[in-house]
Every structure is written in structure tokens, then in C-alpha cells.
Scaffold this motif. Sequence first.
Motif, PDB file in Angstrom:
ATOM      1  N   GLN A 191       0.814  -1.060   0.007  1.00  0.00           N
ATOM      2  CA  GLN A 191      -0.002  -0.092  -0.001  1.00  0.00           C
ATOM      3  C   GLN A 191       0.767   1.185  -0.079  1.00  0.00           C
ATOM      4  OE1 GLN A 191      -3.392   0.196   0.024  1.00  0.00           O
ATOM      5  NE2 GLN A 191      -3.720  -1.985  -0.250  1.00  0.00           N
ATOM      6  N   PRO A 192       0.450   2.511  -0.470  1.00  0.00           N
ATOM      7  CA  PRO A 192      -0.810   2.574  -0.877  1.00  0.00           C
ATOM      8  C   PRO A 192      -0.869   2.350  -2.597  1.00  0.00           C
ATOM      9  CG  PRO A 192       0.460   4.516  -0.945  1.00  0.00           C
ATOM     10  CD  PRO A 192       1.144   3.627  -0.242  1.00  0.00           C
ATOM     11  N   ILE A 193      -2.383   2.016  -2.833  1.00  0.00           N
ATOM     12  CA  ILE A 193      -2.552   1.544  -4.308  1.00  0.00           C
ATOM     13  C   ILE A 193      -2.863   2.846  -5.089  1.00  0.00           C
ATOM     14  CG2 ILE A 193      -4.301   0.284  -5.846  1.00  0.00           C
ATOM     15  CD1 ILE A 193      -4.411  -1.612  -3.607  1.00  0.00           C
ATOM     16  N   LYS A 194      -2.161   3.176  -6.218  1.00  0.00           N
ATOM     17  CA  LYS A 194      -2.240   4.176  -6.930  1.00  0.00           C
ATOM     18  C   LYS A 194      -3.661   4.814  -7.134  1.00  0.00           C
ATOM     19  CE  LYS A 194      -0.101   7.005 -10.513  1.00  0.00           C
ATOM     20  NZ  LYS A 194       1.186   6.894 -11.643  1.00  0.00           N
ATOM     21  N   ASP A 195      -4.687   4.286  -7.719  1.00  0.00           N
ATOM     22  CA  ASP A 195      -5.819   4.714  -8.020  1.00  0.00           C
ATOM     23  C   ASP A 195      -6.832   4.797  -6.876  1.00  0.00           C
ATOM     24  OD1 ASP A 195      -6.089   1.729  -7.886  1.00  0.00           O
ATOM     25  OD2 ASP A 195      -7.611   1.537  -9.286  1.00  0.00           O
ATOM     26  N   LYS A 196      -6.581   4.127  -5.831  1.00  0.00           N
ATOM     27  CA  LYS A 196      -7.249   4.459  -4.643  1.00  0.00           C
ATOM     28  C   LYS A 196      -6.803   5.530  -3.869  1.00  0.00           C
ATOM     29  CE  LYS A 196      -8.949  -0.319  -4.462  1.00  0.00           C
ATOM     30  NZ  LYS A 196      -9.077  -1.505  -3.779  1.00  0.00           N
ATOM     31  N   LYS A 197      -7.615   6.568  -3.480  1.00  0.00           N
ATOM     32  CA  LYS A 197      -6.833   7.745  -3.084  1.00  0.00           C
ATOM     33  C   LYS A 197      -7.277   8.125  -1.503  1.00  0.00           C
ATOM     34  CE  LYS A 197      -5.491   9.030  -7.054  1.00  0.00           C
ATOM     35  NZ  LYS A 197      -3.953   9.210  -7.122  1.00  0.00           N
ATOM     36  N   CYS A 198      -8.239   7.196  -0.789  1.00  0.00           N
ATOM     37  CA  CYS A 198      -8.442   7.605   0.416  1.00  0.00           C
ATOM     38  C   CYS A 198      -7.836   6.432   1.404  1.00  0.00           C
ATOM     39  CB  CYS A 198     -10.022   7.824   0.633  1.00  0.00           C
ATOM     40  SG  CYS A 198     -10.544   9.115  -0.147  1.00  0.00           S
ATOM     41  N   ALA A 199      -7.556   6.861   2.655  1.00  0.00           N
ATOM     42  CA  ALA A 199      -6.996   5.796   3.435  1.00  0.00           C
ATOM     43  C   ALA A 199      -7.822   5.298   4.725  1.00  0.00           C
ATOM     44  CB  ALA A 199      -5.623   6.153   4.134  1.00  0.00           C
ATOM     45  N   PHE A 200      -8.027   4.128   5.124  1.00  0.00           N
ATOM     46  CA  PHE A 200      -8.450   3.789   6.349  1.00  0.00           C
ATOM     47  C   PHE A 200      -7.676   2.834   7.000  1.00  0.00           C
ATOM     48  CE2 PHE A 200      -9.492   0.571   3.084  1.00  0.00           C
ATOM     49  CZ  PHE A 200      -9.456  -0.390   3.903  1.00  0.00           C
ATOM     50  N   LEU A 201      -8.232   2.688   8.356  1.00  0.00           N
ATOM     51  CA  LEU A 201      -7.496   1.683   9.599  1.00  0.00           C
ATOM     52  C   LEU A 201      -8.134   0.488   9.515  1.00  0.00           C
ATOM     53  CD1 LEU A 201      -5.718   2.012  11.947  1.00  0.00           C
ATOM     54  CD2 LEU A 201      -7.761   2.589  13.318  1.00  0.00           C
ATOM     55  N   ARG A 202      -7.641  -0.635   9.353  1.00  0.00           N
ATOM     56  CA  ARG A 202      -7.682  -1.947   9.528  1.00  0.00           C
ATOM     57  C   ARG A 202      -6.765  -2.820  10.427  1.00  0.00           C
ATOM     58  NH1 ARG A 202      -9.123  -5.117   4.503  1.00  0.00           N
ATOM     59  NH2 ARG A 202     -11.419  -4.409   4.751  1.00  0.00           N
ATOM     60  N   GLY A 203      -7.180  -3.130  11.492  1.00  0.00           N
ATOM     61  CA  GLY A 203      -6.359  -3.962  12.338  1.00  0.00           C
ATOM     62  C   GLY A 203      -5.105  -3.109  12.674  1.00  0.00           C
ATOM     63  N   GLY A 204      -5.049  -1.777  12.810  1.00  0.00           N
ATOM     64  CA  GLY A 204      -4.040  -1.143  13.333  1.00  0.00           C
ATOM     65  C   GLY A 204      -3.003  -0.614  12.085  1.00  0.00           C
ATOM     66  N   PHE A 205      -3.406  -1.131  10.744  1.00  0.00           N
ATOM     67  CA  PHE A 205      -2.613  -0.602   9.618  1.00  0.00           C
ATOM     68  C   PHE A 205      -3.588   0.135   8.613  1.00  0.00           C
ATOM     69  CE2 PHE A 205      -0.568  -4.457  11.253  1.00  0.00           C
ATOM     70  CZ  PHE A 205       0.886  -4.143  11.232  1.00  0.00           C
ATOM     71  N   TRP A 206      -2.759   0.840   7.737  1.00  0.00           N
ATOM     72  CA  TRP A 206      -3.416   1.709   7.076  1.00  0.00           C
ATOM     73  C   TRP A 206      -3.656   0.987   5.579  1.00  0.00           C
ATOM     74  CZ3 TRP A 206      -0.232   6.647   7.778  1.00  0.00           C
ATOM     75  CH2 TRP A 206      -0.241   6.931   9.174  1.00  0.00           C
ATOM     76  N   THR A 207      -4.512   1.307   4.898  1.00  0.00           N
ATOM     77  CA  THR A 207      -4.688   0.646   3.559  1.00  0.00           C
ATOM     78  C   THR A 207      -5.683   1.647   2.658  1.00  0.00           C
ATOM     79  OG1 THR A 207      -5.212  -1.209   2.157  1.00  0.00           O
ATOM     80  CG2 THR A 207      -6.702  -0.705   3.955  1.00  0.00           C
ATOM     81  N   THR A 208      -5.603   1.696   1.439  1.00  0.00           N
ATOM     82  CA  THR A 208      -6.266   2.705   0.866  1.00  0.00           C
ATOM     83  C   THR A 208      -7.652   2.005   0.050  1.00  0.00           C
ATOM     84  OG1 THR A 208      -4.890   2.101  -1.325  1.00  0.00           O
ATOM     85  CG2 THR A 208      -4.276   3.833   0.001  1.00  0.00           C
ATOM     86  N   GLU A 209      -8.410   3.081  -0.508  1.00  0.00           N
ATOM     87  CA  GLU A 209      -9.835   2.572  -0.861  1.00  0.00           C
ATOM     88  C   GLU A 209     -10.324   3.745  -1.678  1.00  0.00           C
ATOM     89  OE1 GLU A 209     -12.145   0.695  -2.205  1.00  0.00           O
ATOM     90  OE2 GLU A 209     -12.124  -0.422  -0.633  1.00  0.00           O
ATOM     91  N   TYR A 210     -11.413   3.433  -2.627  1.00  0.00           N
ATOM     92  CA  TYR A 210     -11.993   4.449  -3.220  1.00  0.00           C
ATOM     93  C   TYR A 210     -12.720   5.321  -2.104  1.00  0.00           C
ATOM     94  CZ  TYR A 210     -10.625   1.439  -7.059  1.00  0.00           C
ATOM     95  OH  TYR A 210     -10.116   0.703  -8.156  1.00  0.00           O
TER      96      TYR A 210
END
Length: 172
Positions: A140-159
Motif C-alpha cells: 500500500q498505498p494503491i495508486k488509483d485508490k486515493k483515501c486511507a482507512f484503518l484496519r487492524g492497526g494498519f493503513w490501507t487505501t480505498e476508493y
Amino acid sequence: MAFWKVCFLMWQLIGLGLATDGPAPPFELREFEELRQASCPYLYQEYGNSCYRVFTNQKTQNEAEADCGLEERPSGQGHLVSILSQQENEFVTDLWYSTNPPNTGDTAWIGLSDTNGSDNIGFIWSDGNFRFYTNWVESQPIKDKKCAFLRGGFWTTEYCERKMPYICKVPL
């Protein structure tokens, strides 16, 4: 301020206070106002110099940011949470899991996004804080997913249009 002062001030504020011909209190109502301003809003949890609250209703990241902005304090306006250290990340993760009711999922928006369209700037916090600390999931982050969220203490991206719970942060 001593506990008895707060009680006395509350007593005065609800109309049960001293008679007008009695002696003046040994402190100012200003002290009560300062105490009120130096505490977190209702249902928010204090950590460091900020107050945090989990909202389980589902919104897009933009809707969640606008909702957090409704909470305004003398020290500043609320935003989706910015996470500036490992310790703060642990606090926010613990807060999320301690207040997240069952069946609401395990993800929550944070205030990190790359919606400016410039790959040169990258992800920035909605409250303007600098991004010195990161805790991305691997890949992460994934280029086309521009917003971040918390999951299990880690950050990942999503639309950004996906709806999910969110965490707000307000300066103390």
C-alpha cells in the motif's frame, strides 16, 4: 480547579446559587469556562493534546470529514483523525476496537488522502499535519485508490466513495 469550585459554579449556573446579597465567590466564572474549554466534547476520549471519537454510521470519506468539521473548539476545528506516531496509532486502534459494535466491520476512515491529483505531493492529512509517520499495509498505498482507512492497526487505501465508519480528532 478544585472539585468544590466546579460544583459551586454548576450550582450557580443552574440558578441555585448564592443570593445576590451574599458574598462574592472566591473565583471567577471565567475559571469554569476555561475548564469547560480544556476538556473533550461529550463522548470524545482524550489522548495527548487531542480528543477522539469513533462514529459507526457509514459515510464516504468526504462526508465523514465534513461531519468531523462540525465539532469546533476554541483551539480549532475537528477533522478525520491524523495519526502522527506509533503510540497514537496504537491509541486510535484500541479506541476503534473498544467502541466498535459487532457487525460494523473492521475498517474506519482516517484523514489521509491523495485527492489533489498530484503524484508529487502524495497522501496528506486533512488537518494539515505533516506525514512523518506511516503504518501502511505491505503493498500500500494503491495508486488509483486515493483515501486511507484503518484496519487492524494498519493503513490501507480505498476508493473515497466507499461508505464506512470513521474516527474524528479535535484539538484540546
